[in-house]
Write a protein that holds these residues in place. Structure first.
Motif, mmCIF file in Angstrom:
data_model
loop_
_atom_site.group_PDB
_atom_site.id
_atom_site.type_symbol
_atom_site.label_atom_id
_atom_site.label_comp_id
_atom_site.label_asym_id
_atom_site.label_seq_id
_atom_site.Cartn_x
_atom_site.Cartn_y
_atom_site.Cartn_z
ATOM 1 N N ALA A 16 -3.010 6.421 -7.673
ATOM 2 C CA ALA A 16 -2.418 5.581 -8.719
ATOM 3 C C ALA A 16 -3.338 5.516 -9.933
ATOM 4 C CB ALA A 16 -2.156 4.182 -8.182
ATOM 5 N N ASP A 28 -4.098 -0.127 -11.592
ATOM 6 C CA ASP A 28 -4.570 -0.957 -10.484
ATOM 7 C C ASP A 28 -3.634 -2.152 -10.310
ATOM 8 O OD1 ASP A 28 -5.885 -2.584 -8.685
ATOM 9 O OD2 ASP A 28 -7.742 -2.683 -9.834
ATOM 10 N N PRO A 29 -2.919 -2.235 -9.182
ATOM 11 C CA PRO A 29 -1.979 -3.347 -8.997
ATOM 12 C C PRO A 29 -2.651 -4.719 -8.964
ATOM 13 C CG PRO A 29 -2.077 -1.970 -7.030
ATOM 14 C CD PRO A 29 -2.895 -1.292 -8.063
ATOM 15 N N SER A 30 -3.941 -4.784 -8.678
ATOM 16 C CA SER A 30 -4.620 -6.082 -8.654
ATOM 17 C C SER A 30 -4.762 -6.683 -10.054
ATOM 18 C CB SER A 30 -5.996 -5.961 -7.994
ATOM 19 O OG SER A 30 -6.886 -5.233 -8.815
ATOM 20 N N TYR A 39 2.206 4.422 -0.783
ATOM 21 C CA TYR A 39 1.715 3.540 -1.842
ATOM 22 C C TYR A 39 1.527 2.113 -1.313
ATOM 23 C CZ TYR A 39 1.237 1.024 -6.200
ATOM 24 O OH TYR A 39 0.758 0.200 -7.194
ATOM 25 N N GLN A 98 -1.466 1.858 0.973
ATOM 26 C CA GLN A 98 -2.732 2.020 0.247
ATOM 27 C C GLN A 98 -3.108 0.785 -0.565
ATOM 28 O OE1 GLN A 98 -2.592 5.511 -2.242
ATOM 29 N NE2 GLN A 98 -2.338 6.888 -0.500
ATOM 30 N N HIS A 99 -2.115 0.074 -1.090
ATOM 31 C CA HIS A 99 -2.383 -0.997 -2.047
ATOM 32 C C HIS A 99 -2.041 -2.393 -1.550
ATOM 33 C CE1 HIS A 99 -3.415 1.895 -5.116
ATOM 34 N NE2 HIS A 99 -2.371 2.599 -4.743
ATOM 35 N N ARG A 100 -1.657 -2.551 -0.325
ATOM 36 C CA ARG A 100 -1.155 -3.835 0.175
ATOM 37 C C ARG A 100 -2.105 -5.004 -0.043
ATOM 38 N NH1 ARG A 100 0.531 -3.641 5.989
ATOM 39 N NH2 ARG A 100 0.144 -5.861 5.988
ATOM 40 N N ARG A 102 -3.944 -5.470 -2.600
ATOM 41 C CA ARG A 102 -4.154 -5.676 -4.040
ATOM 42 C C ARG A 102 -3.002 -6.413 -4.732
ATOM 43 N NH1 ARG A 102 -5.873 0.106 -3.694
ATOM 44 N NH2 ARG A 102 -8.135 0.026 -3.550
#
Length: 171
Positions: A65, A68-70, A93, A96-98, A100
């Protein structure tokens, strides 16, 4: 008081989910990131690969990605429904990002059955309950028909974002 930041992340094999993601981004003034799958999914063999990956609950290998989803207050994740499940790239996805995600929402496009199961799977994969979720038939998206479910989804999201802004301002 700052405006909540919204990120829309999606995968689209045929372009249908992309149309919905783009419409959402326009209404919510959101940043958009398309998940890029490293597997070949075009044509009949690509479709077969999609179905097999779905049945086996496989993760796809995806490009890392860029956003950054955070850094976002709300992340909306969209997927096509493959054989009653989340697409393999979106599965990857979410896993990987849960950790954040602050708040999440889910949307899916589908041709037949399985939209509810796909949304439930997204909830499980993200490890977080969605503030809202939406399912839209692919045929409706292809005709450019605004559906009641889409409008309801946007309304719930807008109320959530307004509430989020009010809480931030009160602190």
């Amino acid at each position: 008081m700052s405006k909540p930041r919204v990120l829309i992340v999606f995968f689209s094999r045929t372009g249908t989910t992309r149309v919905l993601a783009t419409a959402l981004a326009g209404v919510l003034s959101a940043d958009v990131e398309e998940i890029c799958d490293l597997s070949e999914r075009r044509g009949a063999l690509g479709y077969l690969r999609c179905v097999i990956d779905s049945w086996r609950k496989r993760r796809a290998e995806i490009v890392p990605a860029g956003l950054d989803p955070s850094q976002y207050d709300l992340v909306l994740v969209g997927t096509p429904v493959w054989a009653g499940a989340v697409s393999a790239p979106v599965r990857a996805y979410l896993l990987q990002h849960r950790s954040r995600f602050r708040h999440v929402g889910f949307f899916c496009t589908f041709g037949g059955l399985g939209a509810e199961a796909a949304l439930e799977e997204m909830h499980s994969l993200a490890g977080k309950a969605p503030v809202a979720q939406c399912k839209v038939r692919a045929a409706e998206m292809q005709r450019g028909v605004a559906t009641a479910s889409f409008e309801l989804f946007v309304g719930v999201l807008e109320r959530h974002l307004a509430h989020y802004t009010a809480l931030e301002w009160a602190c």
